[in-house]
Each structure stands twice: as C-alpha cells, then as structure tokens.
Design an enzyme around this catalytic site. Structure first.
Site, PDB file in Angstrom:
ATOM      1  N   SER A 151      36.453  36.930  -1.649  1.00  0.00           N
ATOM      2  CA  SER A 151      36.916  37.417  -2.583  1.00  0.00           C
ATOM      3  C   SER A 151      36.139  38.806  -2.577  1.00  0.00           C
ATOM      4  O   SER A 151      35.468  38.517  -2.365  1.00  0.00           O
ATOM      5  CB  SER A 151      36.591  36.460  -4.326  1.00  0.00           C
ATOM      6  OG  SER A 151      36.257  37.691  -5.473  1.00  0.00           O
ATOM      7  N   TYR A 165      29.253  32.575  -8.348  1.00  0.00           N
ATOM      8  CA  TYR A 165      30.567  33.234  -7.491  1.00  0.00           C
ATOM      9  C   TYR A 165      30.267  34.102  -6.811  1.00  0.00           C
ATOM     10  O   TYR A 165      31.024  33.933  -5.084  1.00  0.00           O
ATOM     11  CB  TYR A 165      31.586  33.135  -8.567  1.00  0.00           C
ATOM     12  CG  TYR A 165      32.645  33.413  -8.444  1.00  0.00           C
ATOM     13  CD1 TYR A 165      33.385  31.824  -7.718  1.00  0.00           C
ATOM     14  CD2 TYR A 165      33.299  34.468  -8.321  1.00  0.00           C
ATOM     15  CE1 TYR A 165      34.655  32.084  -7.526  1.00  0.00           C
ATOM     16  CE2 TYR A 165      34.562  34.216  -7.369  1.00  0.00           C
ATOM     17  CZ  TYR A 165      35.260  32.432  -7.120  1.00  0.00           C
ATOM     18  OH  TYR A 165      36.767  33.765  -6.497  1.00  0.00           O
TER      19      TYR A 165
HETATM   20  N1  NAD Z   1      42.860  33.566  -8.587  1.00  0.00           N
HETATM   21  C1  NAD Z   1      42.154  34.626  -8.397  1.00  0.00           C
HETATM   22  O1  NAD Z   1      41.632  35.697  -9.055  1.00  0.00           O
HETATM   23  C2  NAD Z   1      41.021  34.201  -7.128  1.00  0.00           C
HETATM   24  C3  NAD Z   1      40.580  35.532  -6.729  1.00  0.00           C
HETATM   25  C4  NAD Z   1      39.509  36.023  -5.794  1.00  0.00           C
HETATM   26  C5  NAD Z   1      39.586  34.595  -5.170  1.00  0.00           C
HETATM   27  N2  NAD Z   1      40.411  33.544  -5.534  1.00  0.00           N
HETATM   28  C6  NAD Z   1      39.939  31.547  -4.971  1.00  0.00           C
HETATM   29  O2  NAD Z   1      40.544  31.284  -4.578  1.00  0.00           O
HETATM   30  C7  NAD Z   1      40.676  30.214  -4.117  1.00  0.00           C
HETATM   31  C8  NAD Z   1      41.578  28.905  -5.145  1.00  0.00           C
HETATM   32  O3  NAD Z   1      41.738  29.551  -6.717  1.00  0.00           O
HETATM   33  P1  NAD Z   1      42.926  29.755  -7.302  1.00  0.00           P
HETATM   34  O4  NAD Z   1      43.035  31.036  -8.221  1.00  0.00           O
HETATM   35  O5  NAD Z   1      44.632  28.707  -7.009  1.00  0.00           O
HETATM   36  O6  NAD Z   1      41.742  28.099  -8.371  1.00  0.00           O
HETATM   37  P2  NAD Z   1      42.527  27.396  -9.019  1.00  0.00           P
HETATM   38  O7  NAD Z   1      41.532  27.087 -10.508  1.00  0.00           O
HETATM   39  O8  NAD Z   1      44.124  27.265  -9.747  1.00  0.00           O
HETATM   40  O9  NAD Z   1      42.920  25.974  -8.093  1.00  0.00           O
HETATM   41  C9  NAD Z   1      41.826  26.184  -7.255  1.00  0.00           C
HETATM   42  C10 NAD Z   1      41.607  23.993  -6.914  1.00  0.00           C
HETATM   43  O10 NAD Z   1      40.663  23.650  -5.999  1.00  0.00           O
HETATM   44  C11 NAD Z   1      40.714  22.611  -6.978  1.00  0.00           C
HETATM   45  N3  NAD Z   1      39.815  22.164  -6.767  1.00  0.00           N
HETATM   46  C12 NAD Z   1      38.327  22.370  -7.291  1.00  0.00           C
HETATM   47  N4  NAD Z   1      36.753  22.040  -6.813  1.00  0.00           N
HETATM   48  C13 NAD Z   1      37.377  20.958  -5.863  1.00  0.00           C
HETATM   49  C14 NAD Z   1      36.798  20.296  -5.079  1.00  0.00           C
HETATM   50  N5  NAD Z   1      35.296  19.761  -5.077  1.00  0.00           N
HETATM   51  N6  NAD Z   1      36.985  19.348  -4.026  1.00  0.00           N
HETATM   52  C15 NAD Z   1      38.528  19.701  -3.991  1.00  0.00           C
HETATM   53  N7  NAD Z   1      39.180  20.660  -4.793  1.00  0.00           N
HETATM   54  C16 NAD Z   1      39.066  21.294  -5.550  1.00  0.00           C
HETATM   55  C17 NAD Z   1      40.783  22.617  -7.776  1.00  0.00           C
HETATM   56  O11 NAD Z   1      41.130  20.412  -8.186  1.00  0.00           O
HETATM   57  C18 NAD Z   1      42.733  22.892  -7.810  1.00  0.00           C
HETATM   58  O12 NAD Z   1      43.103  22.273  -7.846  1.00  0.00           O
HETATM   59  C19 NAD Z   1      39.405  29.679  -4.951  1.00  0.00           C
HETATM   60  O13 NAD Z   1      38.419  29.161  -3.462  1.00  0.00           O
HETATM   61  C20 NAD Z   1      39.147  31.023  -5.946  1.00  0.00           C
HETATM   62  O14 NAD Z   1      37.944  31.424  -5.524  1.00  0.00           O
HETATM   63  C21 NAD Z   1      40.905  33.474  -7.371  1.00  0.00           C
END
Ligand code: NAD
Length: 258
Positions: A151, A165
């Site tokens: 991120s 985080y």
């Molecule tokens: N959305 C953003 O702005 C953003 C920005 C930078 C990085 N990210 C990263 O991208 C990734 C996905 O984020 P997102 O926004 O799609 O989130 P989201 O919450 O929409 O999806 C995350 C998924 O991960 C699953 N999950 C959570 N804990 C888990 C575990 N212990 N084991 C297996 N699955 C698990 C959840 O059930 C969910 O389906 C994450 O690593 C997040 O940190 C997101």
C-alpha cells in the site's frame, strides 16, 4: 468467449482475499486471461461467490475457505488447490485488514496489543504462509510469480490508518525484495503493488471526507478502481512481466508519488 489476450492460459493462480474488492477483480482478470483460479478467503461465502461467478462465465475456478493467518489453513489450502487445479504457478497475497473503531483507527498509545498482532498476522505473516505453502511447487517446476499487496501507506503518515497497517505493508516490501533475490534463481519473480485509495468495502469504513481529500490530493483526480490494481497484477504475473522482480509498483494515480 472473450477477446482478452490469453496471456495466462493454463496457469494455476491463487488469490487470497479473492472474495471481495481488489482480490475479486484480480481473480476475474486472471481467469479472463485464461488462468485456472483458486479463490482463498476467510469468508467462505464470499470465496464461493467469486468462484461461482467465474465458473458461470465459463472459467475454471474453485473456492477455498482459508484464514491466511493460520498456517494449518494455508497448508490445507495448498493441498486442496493442487488436487483441484494443479500446482500453483501464480500467488497473489492480497488478503488484508485495516481495523477501525466507529470509522477511526485506534491511536497507537491506546492500541490493544492483540489488535496489532492480528493485523500483522493477516497482512504480513499471511503472505509468508502463502509463499511457504505454494512456493515449493513453483520452485520445483522452475516458473512462478508472486505478487504481494502492499500500500502507498507504507511510505508516509496517514491519519486514517492504525500503526499496524503501514507497519505490515512496509514489512511486505522487505519480504518482496528479500524473496525476489532468493527465488530469482528458481525463475520466480516477486513484486509488490502499492495501491492508493481504491474504491472497495475496505476503504468505505472511514468518513467519506477522508476519501474525498485523497481524491483531491491525487494528481489524476479520481480514486482507483479494483480493476486498476488487477491490470497491474496481470502484467506482473504474465510472461511479459516476468523479468520484472523485486519492485514496488504504485497504482495510485500519482497519490504520494515517490
Ligand atoms: N482499498 C484500498 O484503498 C487499498 C489500498 C491499498 C492497499 N489495499 C490492500 O488491498 C488488499 C485488498 O483490499 P480491499 O480493499 O479489496 O479489501 P476488502 O475488504 O474489500 O477485501 C478483503 C478480502 O480479504 C478477506 N480477508 C480478510 N482477512 C482475511 C484472512 N485472515 N484470510 C483470508 N482472507 C481474509 C476478506 O474476507 C475480504 O474478502 C488488502 O491487502 C488491502 O490492505 C487496499
């Protein structure tokens, strides 16, 4: 069925956290490019929904309920995927969490140590578990591709995330560089993605003003979509991107350019 170039034809791809948001978009992109996709998620219903949608579109996919923080889950998932689809070629360590308390992160000086440990276990140790479980098959085959979901928050203070985080996301960058060196001789590339603000359920947990401020601070003047991140993952896991390794690719519209 599709005009999308079959850059991943026959590849077996594992996407953690593939039940929602960015992970789901990555699973869709990989499947559309010809990969057989295993959707791993702690939320089994979400994993089933993504895999079901892929299968409904004519792709080969399977769902595995797996908490990436639990080694025994990941080890079992590796056996299930190998039996169901074959030895994994591609691993996207995408599962991640960013706990909030009524829309706000816990201040570090008040943070429950158990919350810190849980975030590190999911976001950072979960990626190690994925590599430990699926990496040996890639090394034995002599081809593999690993993408870790970091991120832009790994780089600088943001007041809407808790300290666990960015610490976990910065840890993923160290993991990525170390692994790229270690696994390069086995013909496995390892890279990290650093998304900016991407419109998913995870980022909607904060005050909408936070996301609007990020949008205004982004040179491209929009928030990202899961498909923006999926396109980058598709490139890095393709044969065309295979010589790229040990890199951190921002997918952020210029937010926090570095
Ligand atoms: N959305 C953003 O702005 C953003 C920005 C930078 C990085 N990210 C990263 O991208 C990734 C996905 O984020 P997102 O926004 O799609 O989130 P989201 O919450 O929409 O999806 C995350 C998924 O991960 C699953 N999950 C959570 N804990 C888990 C575990 N212990 N084991 C297996 N699955 C698990 C959840 O059930 C969910 O389906 C994450 O690593 C997040 O940190 C997101």
């Amino acid at each position: 069925m599709t005009d999308t170039p079959q850059t991943h034809a026959g590849r077996v791809a594992v996407v953690t956290g593939g039940g929602s948001g960015i992970g789901r978009a990555i699973a869709e992109a990989l499947a559309t490019a010809g990969a057989l996709v295993a959707v791993l998620d702690a939320n089994g219903n979400a994993a089933e929904e993504t895999a079901g949608a892929l299968a409904g579109a004519g792709h080969k996919a399977m769902a595995v309920t797996c908490d990436v923080a639990r080694w025994e889950d990941m080890e079992a998932a590796a056996h299930e995927v190998t039996a169901g689809l074959g030895v994994a070629d591609i691993l996207v360590n995408n599962a991640g969490i960013s706990p909030k308390h009524t829309g706000k992160p816990a201040p570090t000086l008040e943070m429950d140590p158990a919350e810190w440990a849980h975030v590190l276990a999911v976001n950072l140790t979960g990626a190690f578990h994925g590599v430990r479980a699926f990496g040996p098959g890639m090394a034995a085959r002599g081809w593999g591709s690993i993408v870790n979901q970091s991120s832009v928050s790994a780089k600088r203070h943001l007041d809407f995330v808790g300290v666990h985080y960015p610490a976990s996301k910065a840890g993923l960058i160290g993991l990525t560089k170390q692994l790229a060196g270690e696994l390069g001789p086995s013909n496995i590339n390892v890279n990290a993605l650093a998304p900016g603000r991407i419109e998913t359920p995870l980022m909607r947990g904060v005050d909408p003003a936070v996301n609007e401020a990020a949008r205004q601070d982004t040179p491209m003047r929009r928030l990202g979509q899961p498909q923006d991140v999926a396109a980058a993952a598709l490139y890095l896991t393709s044969e065309a991107g295979h010589f790229v390794t040990g890199q951190v690719l921002d997918v952020a519209g210029g937010w926090m350019i570095s």
